[in-house]
Design an enzyme around this catalytic site. Structure first.
Site, PDB file in Angstrom:
ATOM      1  N   SER A 287       0.851  -1.187   0.000  1.00 44.60           N
ATOM      2  CA  SER A 287       0.000   0.000   0.000  1.00 44.60           C
ATOM      3  C   SER A 287       0.886   1.236   0.000  1.00 44.60           C
ATOM      4  O   SER A 287       2.005   1.216   0.531  1.00 44.60           O
ATOM      5  CB  SER A 287      -0.909   0.040   1.229  1.00 44.60           C
ATOM      6  OG  SER A 287      -1.616   1.273   1.301  1.00 44.60           O
TER       7      SER A 287
ATOM      8  N   TYR B   7      -1.728  -0.362  10.346  1.00 43.00           N
ATOM      9  CA  TYR B   7      -1.856  -0.574   8.907  1.00 43.00           C
ATOM     10  C   TYR B   7      -0.586  -0.160   8.172  1.00 43.00           C
ATOM     11  O   TYR B   7      -0.069  -0.916   7.338  1.00 43.00           O
ATOM     12  CB  TYR B   7      -3.065   0.195   8.370  1.00 43.00           C
ATOM     13  CG  TYR B   7      -3.359  -0.110   6.927  1.00 43.00           C
ATOM     14  CD1 TYR B   7      -3.819  -1.368   6.550  1.00 43.00           C
ATOM     15  CD2 TYR B   7      -3.178   0.852   5.936  1.00 43.00           C
ATOM     16  CE1 TYR B   7      -4.088  -1.659   5.216  1.00 43.00           C
ATOM     17  CE2 TYR B   7      -3.449   0.575   4.606  1.00 43.00           C
ATOM     18  CZ  TYR B   7      -3.898  -0.686   4.252  1.00 43.00           C
ATOM     19  OH  TYR B   7      -4.156  -0.980   2.929  1.00 43.00           O
TER      20      TYR B   7
END
Length: 270
Positions: free
Chosen positions: A140, A153
């Site tokens: 990501s 995350y």
């Protein structure tokens, strides 16, 4: 014929990749936690009888290993493995209840990536010289620099990027290509719960088409969409003082404790 194993296949990026590969005639192993979603997806694909469904939580290593083994035995040779399953949720280190959330995010996003690849590598080595073989990790842009309120995350996706780089070098002589894809904002259930602007938001079907091309080419690393790739390069070189001043004011993703029961962390990988 290409045989493809995808985790987190019931929605979002995983579902879109499944549809893109099935449209090319691939045989799929589809793994996720929700049987109803998986079966609905399988039945909607061309030649549904070809595809295998595995109802598994990727943090269950034994069940994940069994699913991988079954798919290998079914199709003989697996050409693409996509470790896509992931969760995204806000976390705050000072909140004691978020420690368990950190654990869950790291287990799902990082540990499960390792556990997904592991069963396939030895088998792939036996035929990687004759047929293209790809291990695909979904990172990501959030893994490029740490984002406020998203420590778990960002850390998990930064770790996925570094892990895939290590594995890529480790397997260089084997013929197996390790591909890292770092999505920006992709229109999926995971991002649809965000209540802040998402620059360069990309339709998930468009993302899947570009991702499949990247995987086929065996590219080592790619950010999709390309505009977020430019942003990612700028973030890498931005001095800490500037980065801190700008991103300390960035909006936070909602914590699990603050979400309604109907807005629990969604499967996906952005």
């Amino acid at each position: 014929m290409t045989n493809v194993f995808i985790t987190g296949a019931s929605s979002g990026i995983g579902e879109a990749l499944a549809r893109a590969y099935a449209a090319q005639g691939a045989t799929l192993g589809l793994l996720a936690r929700r049987r109803d979603k998986l079966e609905a997806l399988r039945q909607s694909l061309p030649h549904p009888e070809r595809h295998r469904v595995y109802v598994v939580d990727v943090t269950d290593g034994v069940a994940l290993q069994a699913a991988a083994t079954d798919f290998m035995q079914t199709v003989n040779r697996v050409h693409v493995v996509v470790a896509n399953a992931g969760i995204s949720v806000g976390t705050l280190t000072e909140q004691a209840e978020d420690i368990a959330v950190f654990d869950r995010v790291l287990q799902t996003n990082l540990q499960a990536t390792v556990a997904t690849f592991s069963p396939f590598i030895n088998a792939m080595k036996t035929y990687a010289g004759q047929e293209p073989c790809r291990l695909v990790g979904i990172g990501s842009v959030a893994g490029i620099r740490g984002l406020p309120g998203a420590g778990a995350y960002s850390a998990s996706k930064a770790a996925v990027i570094s892990y895939c780089e290590s594995l890529r070098v480790e397997l260089r002589s084997s013929g197996i290509r390790v591909v890292t894809i770092a999505p920006g904002y992709i229109d999926t259930p995971m991002t649809q719960i965000n209540h802040y602007p998402m620059p360069f938001l990309m339709p998930v079907a468009d993302f899947a088409q570009q991702a499949v091309k990247t995987i086929e080419a065996g590219d080592s690393y790619r950010v999709i969409p390309w505009q977020m790739g430019v942003v990612a390069k700028l973030l890498r070189v931005l001095p800490n003082a500037v980065y801190d001043a700008v991103f300390s004011r960035a909006p936070h993703k909602a914590r699990a404790a603050d979400q309604d029961a109907a807005q629990k962390p969604q499967p996906g990988a952005e």
